[in-house]
Design an enzyme around this catalytic site. Structure first.
Site: not given
Ligand code: AHR
Length: 503
Positions: A244, A172-173, A292, A352, A72
């Site tokens: 996640y 990103n995203e 991720e 991470q 982010n």
């Protein structure tokens, strides 16, 4: 005693395991950089301020690629802030994580760290608040040999040779409403296409990753992939996936079954990529970058408290999940899932690497230790190389809240260039050991070299700085191999690595 069986043959190949399957991620977030890889006042710090104790633990993981600088964070980041004399670099408010970014560690420093860690940089460009122009600028700055304003600036900043960054994320995203500069699939697809085009005109040797959905459960999942790829298919090389998992309801059987969801997610994205490719009559196939993935939920409440008390401070201790034994088991199953999809999943980055939802933890000024999830990643990264083989496994199954017919035993296997085979297996049964019988006719010349087991009687057991070895793998001597028939016990709730080498 419960029983499972498996057949493995060298002709059942899934594909070459891309070493980048064992990548990781460092974002300018929390104590990942400041207090994680970089702490100039630490007793083990080198001349550039990088912690030597952390570097050693990173090296032991053999991480081939590290995604940087976000996450982010990247969607509000100006890359130019991170170059040139340190004392002139600006302090900026980071709107992704409500902290202050000092830019003490920037592009050059991170590339130096990566070299020391023996890893490559996967660099994410900002397609949130910025666009193709800034994206091509940083490729020129980093990778063009010399003779242009930006490449000469790099030389002036101390780097005569190009930084040689080969892998780039296009934002990103961008499907997530929380993202700075959030876009619709069409808006993003257009920007990604134009950015990829000019970045590759500057350096045709690079590969680029388009943003897929932030997770399988996004309401726009599926249509996002289809619509954005319709705009940029020809110019991108990979599609990203992020996922996640958590266990907030403390339902271990359900939590451990999440690799089923992961597998479905991968297959859905492969299907969509191929559907767009088919529609375009494309010869090229897109592969996946699972850039991720991890367990993430332990720190959510703690983070809310931190922000209540301490917004805008530097290096807030955010996302510091303390991982337990069951998290390590799910991480093992996720790695097994990646290996079993190695024909299309070419890149995967555990999110991470240090302190922030990470396998490696540090205390500022203090020690470093391995969290439970460190071990399956290290085992897969060091022993799961070569060609992934397709194991045909039969296992007793269970039903849980979200899934039916979940096999207790999950397996993956690799064969290296010397003909040695490694089998990875999890046993998700809470109470019962399972005997795995494997028909390995094609490998009758191999014998069991090692059986590594990660197990703890308490699924909630954790490692800490004071007790770093609470959850730690052990080597057991129990498997038998007779004329190509392997028999081995997988303890209840365990991650197993079975290494078969020439007699
Ligand atoms: O890894 C933590 C955050 O999770 C990343 O910044 C973002 O991409 C994802 O939502």
């Amino acid at each position: 005693m419960l029983k499972a069986s498996m057949i493995l043959d060298r002709d059942y190949a899934i594909g070459q395991v891309d070493p980048r399957l064992y990548g990781s991620f460092i974002e300018h977030l929390g104590r990942a950089v400041y207090g994680g890889i970089y702490e100039p006042t630490h007793p083990t710090a080198d001349a550039e301020g990088f912690r030597g104790d952390v570097l050693e633990m990173v090296k032991a993981l053999h991480v081939p690629v590290v995604r940087y600088p976000g996450g982010n964070f990247v969607s509000g980041f100006r890359w130019e802030d991170s170059i040139g004399p340190r004392e002139k670099r600006p302090r900026r408010l980071d709107l992704a994580w409500f902290t202050t970014e000092t830019n003490e560690v920037g592009l050059h420093e991170f590339c130096h760290w990566a070299k020391k860690a023996g890893t490559e940089v996967m660099y994410a460009v900002n397609l949130g608040t910025r666009g193709p122009e800034e994206a091509r600028d940083i490729v020129e700055y980093a990778n063009h040999p010399a003779g242009s304003a930006l490449s000469d600036l790099r030389v002036k900043n101390g780097e005569k040779d190009p930084l040689g960054i080969k892998l780039w994320c296009l934002g990103n995203e961008m499907d997530g409403p929380w993202q700075i500069g959030h876009k619709t699939a069409y808006e993003y697809g257009r920007v990604a296409n134009e950015a990829a085009k000019v970045m590759k005109w500057v350096d045709p040797s690079i590969e680029v990753v388009a943003c897929g959905s932030a997770s399988h459960s996004m309401p726009t999942f599926g249509s996002w992939e289809y619509e954005m790829l319709d705009e940029c298919y020809e110019n991108v090389d990979y599609v990203s996936l992020h996922r996640y998992y958590g266990n907030p309801s403390n339902d271990t059987p359900d939590f451990l079954a999440r690799s089923m969801d992961l597998n479905d997610f991968i297959h859905s994205v492969v299907s969509i990529c191929d559907a767009v490719g088919g529609k375009k009559h494309a010869k090229k196939k897109l592969n996946l970058s699972f850039d991720e993935w991890n367990v993430w939920y332990h720190s959510h409440e703690q983070d809310k408290e931190i922000w209540k008390q301490d917004k805008w401070n530097r290096a807030l201790p955010l996302l510091e999940d303390v991982y337990n034994f069951e998290d390590a088991l799910l991480v093992g199953s996720m790695l097994i899932t990646f290996l079993n999809n190695a024909d299309r999943v070419k890149i995967a980055c555990m999110a991470q690497l240090v302190n922030v939802i990470a396998p490696i933890m540090t205390r500022n000024g203090g020690g470093v230790w391995a969290q439970t999830i460190y071990y399956p990643l290290m085992h897969a990264s060091t022993m799961g190389r070569g060609t992934a083989l397709r194991p045909v496994t039969q296992s007793p199954v269970y039903d849980c809240s979200d899934y039916e017919k979940v096999p207790f035993v999950e397996t993956a296997a690799t064969i290296d260039e010397n003909g040695n085979v490694t089998i990875f297996a999890t046993n998700r049964n809470l109470t019962e050991d399972i005997v795995l019988t494997a028909d390995l006719r094609a490998f009758a010349d191999l014998t069991v070299k090692e059986h590594i087991v990660l197990h703890h009687d308490d699924v909630k057991a954790v490692n800490t700085e004071d007790k770093p070895d609470t959850v730690k793998p052990v080597t057991v001597h129990d498997g038998t191999m007779d004329q190509g028939k392997l028999e081995i016990k997988l303890p209840a709730l365990s991650w197993n690595v079975i290494r078969l080498t020439k007699k």
